[in-house]
Design an enzyme around this catalytic site. Structure first.
Site, PDB file in Angstrom:
ATOM      1  N   CYS A  93       0.817  -1.231   0.000  1.00  0.00           N
ATOM      2  CA  CYS A  93       0.000   0.000   0.000  1.00  0.00           C
ATOM      3  C   CYS A  93       0.844   1.271   0.000  1.00  0.00           C
ATOM      4  O   CYS A  93       0.331   2.333  -0.340  1.00  0.00           O
ATOM      5  CB  CYS A  93      -0.890   0.055   1.233  1.00  0.00           C
ATOM      6  SG  CYS A  93      -1.874  -1.389   1.541  1.00  0.00           S
TER       7      CYS A  93
HETATM    8  O1  KQY Z   1      -4.591  -1.127   0.980  1.00  0.00           O
HETATM    9  C1  KQY Z   1      -4.053  -0.125   0.620  1.00  0.00           C
HETATM   10  N1  KQY Z   1      -3.653  -0.056  -0.637  1.00  0.00           N
HETATM   11  C2  KQY Z   1      -3.985   1.148   1.409  1.00  0.00           C
HETATM   12  C3  KQY Z   1      -4.383   1.134   2.805  1.00  0.00           C
HETATM   13  C4  KQY Z   1      -4.815   2.503   3.215  1.00  0.00           C
HETATM   14  C5  KQY Z   1      -5.212   2.596   4.636  1.00  0.00           C
HETATM   15  C6  KQY Z   1      -5.624   3.969   5.010  1.00  0.00           C
HETATM   16  N2  KQY Z   1      -5.544   4.217   6.394  1.00  0.00           N
END
Ligand code: KQY
Length: 356
Positions: free
Chosen positions: A341
Site C-alpha cells: 500500500c
Molecule cells: O490497501 C491499501 N492499498 C492502502 C491502505 C490505506 C489505509 C488507510 N488508512
C-alpha cells in the site's frame, strides 16, 4: 498495465506524517518506511515524496541513494494516490490518474480533506515526464492487481461499494477498466480481508505471482470470520479463467495472528482529523499478501513470529528468482495498510523492436 513482477525503472513512496494515522507523531512509522525504502533501493531507484515541513527529517533518515522530493499529500499511501503506470504498444510509459476520495468520500471515507492526495498522481507523472489520463471514476491502486496479460483481480466489496462510484454497474466498471488499463478479463472476488478499512482492497487479499498463478491470504480457523472470506475467494479463483483462458493455480499464505491494536498503540494516536477513530482491541487487517515485488527482490512484512517464517518460505518457493527480504511492519499495519500500500512501481519502458 504491466504486472508488478515485470521489470521496474523504480518505485515511488510517500513519507508518513499525520499523527491521527501514525502514532507518536509518526516517528515509529517513519523508521518502518525508511526500512522499506532501504530494502527496495538495494534493488532499484526509490523516490519519496515529502512535505516541506518534514523534508529535512526525511532526508536525514532515508538512505542517501533515495531521491527525496518535496510533494504534498494528506497521508502516505502511494499505491492508492499515485498513478497507475501503463506501457503502450510502442513501449512508451503513460499513467492513469484515478479520482481519489479517501476510501469512501465525505460520509464513509477515512479523513477529510483529501485534495492534496488527489493531486499526487498528476505531480508524479509530471516529474516522471509521462503523459497522464485522468480517469472519470474513483479507484485506488490497491483495489486492483493485474497479470500483465489482460487479467485484473478485484473485489466486489470495494469496487461495487456505493461509497466509490454509485452510478456505475459491474459491467460499466469492466468497460472502464478495459478502456483505461487494456483489461480483457476481470476476476471478481467477494469481500476483502476482515476489518480492512479500505473496504476490502485486493492487495491485502490476493495477488499474481506470475501469469496463471495467484497467492491468497488464508485462514484455517473455521471460527474466524476470515475463514469464510478466504474460502469464498478460493472457490471463485478456482472457477475463474484468465484473459488467455487459463485456469488459475492458487497458493495460500497463512494469516498472521489474528492481531489487535494494543491500548498503548491506540493511546499514541491523535484523535483530531481521523474520521474513523482507532481503538484498543481493534482487529488489524494483517496480511502477508501485502508484499512488494521489486527487481529481483520481494519486500515482505514481518508481522508475527509464529507465522513469519512459514510465509517467507512460501514466498521463496513461489518466487525462486527473488531474494525475500522481511521488514518489521507492525507500525505500517497500525496505519491500516502495509508494504504494498505504501509503494508504487514505475515499469521499465519496453524497447521497440525496429523492423529492418
Ligand atoms: O490497501 C491499501 N492499498 C492502502 C491502505 C490505506 C489505509 C488507510 N488508512
Amino acid at each position: 498495465m504491466p504486472a508488478e513482477f515485470e521489470p521496474h525503472a523504480g518505485t515511488w513512496m510517500l513519507w508518513p506524517e499525520r499523527s491521527d494515522t501514525w502514532r507518536l507523531g509518526a516517528q515509529p512509522a517513519q523508521y518502518a518506511f525508511t526500512a522499506v525504502a532501504a530494502a527496495i533501493v538495494a534493488a532499484e531507484p526509490v523516490s519519496v515524496g515529502v512535505s516541506a515541513r518534514q523534508f529535512a527529517n526525511a532526508r536525514a533518515l532515508l538512505p542517501p541513494e533515495v531521491r527525496v522530493v518535496e510533494l504534498s499529500s494528506n497521508d502516505a499511501w502511494m499505491r492508492d494516490v499515485g498513478p497507475t503506470f501503463l506501457v503502450d504498444a510502442r513501449g512508451r510509459r503513460r499513467g492513469v490518474d484515478w479520482i481519489f476520495n479517501a476510501w469512501g468520500g465525505v460520509d464513509a471515507g477515512l479523513y477529510f480533506p483529501w485534495d492534496r492526495d488527489d493531486q499526487v498522481a498528476a505531480k508524479v507523472l509530471q516529474i516522471e515526464g509521462c503523459p497522464r489520463y485522468r480517469a472519470p471514476f474513483v479507484l485506488e491502486g490497491g483495489a486492483i492487481h493485474v497479470d500483465g496479460q489482460g487479467t485484473l483481480l478485484t473485489t466486489e466489496e470495494c469496487l461495487l461499494n456505493p461509497n466509490r462510484n454509485p452510478g456505475l454497474s459491474r459491467s460499466a466498471l469492466e468497460s472502464l477498466l478495459q478502456r483505461y488499463l487494456g483489461i480483457q478479463q476481470v476476476i471478481w472476488l467477494g469481500a476483502g480481508v476482515f476489518h480492512d478499512e479500505t473496504d476490502g482492497h485486493v492487495d491485502n487479499l490476493c495477488c499474481f505471482v506470475r501469469p496463471g498463478e495467484v497467492v491468497l491470504h488464508w485462514c484455517d480457523d473455521r471460527a474466524d470470520p476470515q475463514y469464510e472470506i478466504s474460502r469464498d475467494a478460493l472457490e471463485r479463483l478456482r472457477s475463474a479463467r484468465d484473459a488467455r483462458g487459463r485456469p488459475l493455480l492458487v497458493h495460500r499464505l497463512p494469516q498472521p495472528g489474528p492481531l489487535y491494536m494494543t491500548a498503548a498503540e491506540a493511546a499514541g494516536l491523535d484523535a483530531a482529523g481521523a474520521a474513523r477513530p482507532r481503538r484498543a482491541g481493534d482487529r488489524l487487517a494483517a496480511s502477508y499478501v501485502n508484499f512488494y515485488i521489486a527487481n529481483g527482490r520481494v519486500v515482505m512484512p514481518l508481522l508475527d513470529p509464529h507465522t513469519d517464517r512459514r510465509a517467507r518460505a512460501t514466498l521463496a518457493r513461489l518466487l525462486p528468482r527473488h531474494e525475500i527480504v522481511g521488514v518489521p511492519a507492525r507500525e505500517i499495519l497500525l496505519g491500516g495498510g502495509n508494504i504494498h500500500c505504501i509503494t508504487q512501481q514505475v515499469p521499465r519502458p519496453r524497447r521497440r523492436v525496429m523492423k529492418a
